[in-house]
Scaffold this motif. Structure first.
Motif, PDB file in Angstrom:
ATOM      1  N   ARG A  85     -12.808  56.336 -14.808  1.00  0.00           N
ATOM      2  CA  ARG A  85     -11.406  56.826 -14.443  1.00  0.00           C
ATOM      3  C   ARG A  85     -10.559  55.947 -13.754  1.00  0.00           C
ATOM      4  NH1 ARG A  85      -9.780  60.968 -10.850  1.00  0.00           N
ATOM      5  NH2 ARG A  85      -7.888  60.739  -9.901  1.00  0.00           N
ATOM      6  N   GLU A  86     -11.300  54.682 -13.106  1.00  0.00           N
ATOM      7  CA  GLU A  86     -10.516  53.693 -12.535  1.00  0.00           C
ATOM      8  C   GLU A  86      -9.829  52.899 -13.582  1.00  0.00           C
ATOM      9  OE1 GLU A  86     -14.977  52.655 -12.556  1.00  0.00           O
ATOM     10  OE2 GLU A  86     -13.764  54.370 -12.331  1.00  0.00           O
ATOM     11  N   GLU A  87     -10.247  52.968 -14.870  1.00  0.00           N
ATOM     12  CA  GLU A  87      -9.603  52.258 -16.012  1.00  0.00           C
ATOM     13  C   GLU A  87      -8.409  52.692 -16.647  1.00  0.00           C
ATOM     14  OE1 GLU A  87     -12.673  51.445 -18.826  1.00  0.00           O
ATOM     15  OE2 GLU A  87     -13.846  49.793 -17.350  1.00  0.00           O
ATOM     16  N   VAL A  88      -8.171  53.950 -16.193  1.00  0.00           N
ATOM     17  CA  VAL A  88      -6.923  54.691 -16.950  1.00  0.00           C
ATOM     18  C   VAL A  88      -5.906  54.255 -16.228  1.00  0.00           C
ATOM     19  CG1 VAL A  88      -5.969  56.919 -17.654  1.00  0.00           C
ATOM     20  CG2 VAL A  88      -8.666  56.617 -17.768  1.00  0.00           C
ATOM     21  N   ARG A  89      -4.782  53.597 -17.074  1.00  0.00           N
ATOM     22  CA  ARG A  89      -3.450  53.237 -16.144  1.00  0.00           C
ATOM     23  C   ARG A  89      -2.074  53.924 -17.068  1.00  0.00           C
ATOM     24  NH1 ARG A  89      -4.131  50.897 -11.545  1.00  0.00           N
ATOM     25  NH2 ARG A  89      -2.158  49.655 -11.879  1.00  0.00           N
ATOM     26  N   ARG A  90      -2.620  54.339 -18.060  1.00  0.00           N
ATOM     27  CA  ARG A  90      -1.579  55.123 -19.127  1.00  0.00           C
ATOM     28  C   ARG A  90      -2.092  56.415 -19.752  1.00  0.00           C
ATOM     29  NH1 ARG A  90       3.405  53.428 -20.956  1.00  0.00           N
ATOM     30  NH2 ARG A  90       3.002  51.510 -19.959  1.00  0.00           N
ATOM     31  N   VAL A  91      -1.350  57.429 -19.762  1.00  0.00           N
ATOM     32  CA  VAL A  91      -1.625  58.491 -20.520  1.00  0.00           C
ATOM     33  C   VAL A  91      -0.725  59.001 -21.240  1.00  0.00           C
ATOM     34  CG1 VAL A  91      -2.462  61.087 -19.991  1.00  0.00           C
ATOM     35  CG2 VAL A  91      -3.065  59.127 -18.473  1.00  0.00           C
ATOM     36  N   VAL A  92      -0.953  59.515 -22.551  1.00  0.00           N
ATOM     37  CA  VAL A  92      -0.018  60.134 -23.585  1.00  0.00           C
ATOM     38  C   VAL A  92      -0.386  61.321 -23.909  1.00  0.00           C
ATOM     39  CG1 VAL A  92       1.282  59.661 -25.609  1.00  0.00           C
ATOM     40  CG2 VAL A  92       0.524  57.565 -24.237  1.00  0.00           C
ATOM     41  N   PHE A  93       0.282  62.398 -23.517  1.00  0.00           N
ATOM     42  CA  PHE A  93       0.046  63.711 -23.862  1.00  0.00           C
ATOM     43  C   PHE A  93       0.627  64.049 -25.207  1.00  0.00           C
ATOM     44  CE2 PHE A  93      -0.813  63.793 -19.439  1.00  0.00           C
ATOM     45  CZ  PHE A  93      -1.978  64.528 -19.383  1.00  0.00           C
ATOM     46  N   HIS A  94       0.055  64.663 -26.210  1.00  0.00           N
ATOM     47  CA  HIS A  94       0.761  65.000 -27.528  1.00  0.00           C
ATOM     48  C   HIS A  94       0.657  66.454 -27.506  1.00  0.00           C
ATOM     49  CE1 HIS A  94       0.527  60.964 -29.188  1.00  0.00           C
ATOM     50  NE2 HIS A  94      -0.486  60.829 -28.531  1.00  0.00           N
ATOM     51  N   PRO A  95       1.764  67.091 -27.198  1.00  0.00           N
ATOM     52  CA  PRO A  95       2.168  68.569 -27.117  1.00  0.00           C
ATOM     53  C   PRO A  95       1.741  69.377 -28.710  1.00  0.00           C
ATOM     54  CG  PRO A  95       3.735  67.599 -26.084  1.00  0.00           C
ATOM     55  CD  PRO A  95       3.114  66.441 -26.966  1.00  0.00           C
ATOM     56  N   GLY A  96       1.978  68.552 -29.730  1.00  0.00           N
ATOM     57  CA  GLY A  96       1.800  68.888 -31.229  1.00  0.00           C
ATOM     58  C   GLY A  96       2.926  69.737 -31.591  1.00  0.00           C
TER      59      GLY A  96
END
Length: 501
Positions: free
Chosen positions: A354-365
């Motif tokens: 968890r501590e390494e996650v700095r960016r999140v990209v959600f793909h709605p489809g």
């Protein structure tokens, strides 16, 4: 009734009352304290010689050695310096803690009262089952001094031998007699339940031992033509499956195995000899497992099956150095170690820190624009300040993002499907599928989730692709991935065309 008769009755009543009052007065005279103390001591099952000052309470005895002769066996137990009890004869092994505790409590606190026979004859002893006692317990103990010492002081050492007879069917009590005391006493029936124990009842049934994750380096199992090797990342709770494939291992599954092995109870302890081992099938065991420890000799556990009179029986042989124990175990023990290698695979869909996650990209489809979030907090101190970067910039709802990351980290597969399929599309998985990507600060992808089509005949499950190479069957119940940026920001939601007036 005539007057003389009435007078006679009155005299009889007065006489009876007087005799009763006299009897009451003589029986109610207080007993001297010393006599009371001596009487109480004489009634205790374990009654060592009094060695404490008059008027003070006797210290509780500390038992050091016990010999139990019962049900055709003779069992010797000794107390280790740290307080643990072990059998020293006829086998050397750990004692059954609950059985020994009940035995000690009975010796220390139970009383033998009342006296049934002050001077029994041989015929009387035969009648009570004491001429050839049903059970005999010899207990050695010392009475500790004020500081708790005295184990090496001969004056504080005491030995008492107690013989037990048959049960009195009238009230359930049991006849008992102390060596050196001719009297026969009646003790509570629970005394026999605690003391009339054979070797099997007094020895520990935890045949497979106490194995802890922290002490293990690896688990190597061979079972009926297949096998697997689990290796522990020492210093962490993590395990890796290294043979026959290299995969993350389900650490909770390994912990469950060790707990289940510890809880297995032996059903019996046959004689351990080369002939017995050969007869029981240990030359070709169904399971051969080796547990390598950080320190000390490895533990080897073999499981073998034999059929006797049409009934299948499983025996376990546990060896560590020169120590070995052979016992019959429940048939379910086989299923604990003889399992498909996929059972050991980590069922977490995504593997990331968890501590390494700095960016999140959600793909709605469905061709919708991806939603990109970035943690704008400086450094890696564990703080988070999530903002939506695109398509509509804005401050993200902190609780919503944290909840999504927690749910993604705990997401587990219900089942594993095809590994490395040539055509992911047949499972509804492609580059345009709904999903999410988690990225490091430097931009490299930590992991990715693709959500595919529903699993046939299981509408509550969907195909998915995660950190591993297999097609997964996953329940996404409770995981609501955002479909637009407004689902993550504090801004009011943009009305859809269906909501337009």
């Amino acid at each position: 009734m005539s007057a003389p008769a009435k007078s006679l009755v009155a005299l009889l009543i007065l006489g009876a009352g007087g005799l009763g009052l006299y009897a009451w007065s003589t029986t109610r005279r207080p007993t001297p304290p010393k006599a009371v103390e001596q009487h109480a001591a004489s009634e205790q099952l374990f009654a060592p010689r009094a060695s404490h000052p008059q008027g003070t309470k006797a210290p509780a005895p500390v038992f050091t050695h016990i010999t139990v002769r019962a049900q055709g066996t003779t069992t010797e137990l000794t107390r280790e310096p740290k307080g643990e009890w072990r059998l020293v004869s006829p086998v050397r092994t750990r004692a059954e803690a609950a059985a020994v505790e009940a035995l000690l409590e009975t010796l220390e606190s139970s009383s033998a009262s009342p006296v049934v026979n002050e001077a029994p004859t041989d015929a009387d002893l035969e009648k009570y089952g004491l001429r050839s006692p049903v059970f005999t317990v010899t207990a050695q103990a010392y009475l500790p001094d004020a500081s708790g010492g005295g184990v090496d002081d001969p004056s504080r050492q005491h030995t008492v031998t107690l013989h037990g007879g048959i049960e009195n069917t009238f009230d359930g009590s049991v006849y008992v007699r102390r060596e050196g005391d001719p009297k026969v006493y009646a003790a509570q029936g629970s005394v026999r339940w605690s003391l009339d124990k054979d070797t099997f009842a007094l020895r520990s049934k935890e045949i497979l031992g106490d194995l802890e994750t922290a002490s293990l380096v690896s688990i190597d199992v061979r079972a009926r033509g297949r096998g697997y090797l689990l290796e522990h990342d020492v210093g962490t709770p993590r395990w890796r499956l290294t043979k026959p494939v290299a995969e993350r291992a389900d650490e909770s599954r390994v912990s469950a195995l060790l707990k289940a092995l510890k809880e297995q109870r032996a059903l019996s302890f046959p004689e351990d000899s080369a002939t017995s081992r050969r007869k029981l099938g240990f030359e070709s065991p169904l399971v051969d497992a080796r547990f390598t420890l950080r320190t000390g000799e490895p533990v080897r556990i073999r499981l073998a099956q034999v059929t006797e009179e049409g009934a299948s029986r499983i025996h376990a042989l546990r060896e560590q150095g020169s120590d070995a124990v052979l016992g019959e175990v429940p048939e379910s023990t086989l299923a604990m170690l003889d399992v498909d290698v996929r059972e050991w695979k980590d069922r977490h869909v995504l593997s990331f820190r968890r501590e390494e996650v700095r960016r999140v990209v959600f793909h709605p489809g469905g061709g919708a624009a991806p939603i990109t979030l970035v943690n704008q907090a400086q450094g890696d101190a564990g703080t988070e300040a999530w903002h939506v970067e695109s398509p509509t910039p804005g401050k993200a709802q902190h609780f919503r993002v944290v909840s999504l990351l927690r749910a993604l980290g705990s997401l587990k597969a219900t089942a594993f499907g095809e590994a490395r399929p040539k055509n992911w599309a047949k499972y509804g998985i492609s580059d345009t599928s709904p999903g999410v990507r988690l990225l490091h600060q430097d931009g490299h992808e930590l992991t990715r989730l693709w959500v595919g089509s529903p699993v046939p005949e299981s509408p509550d499950l969907s195909h998915a692709r995660g950190s591993g190479p297999e097609v997964l069957e996953v329940s996404f119940d409770g995981l609501d991935l955002p479909r637009r940026a407004e689902d993550l920001t504090d801004a009011l939601p943009v009305p859809s065309e269906a909501d337009a007036p």
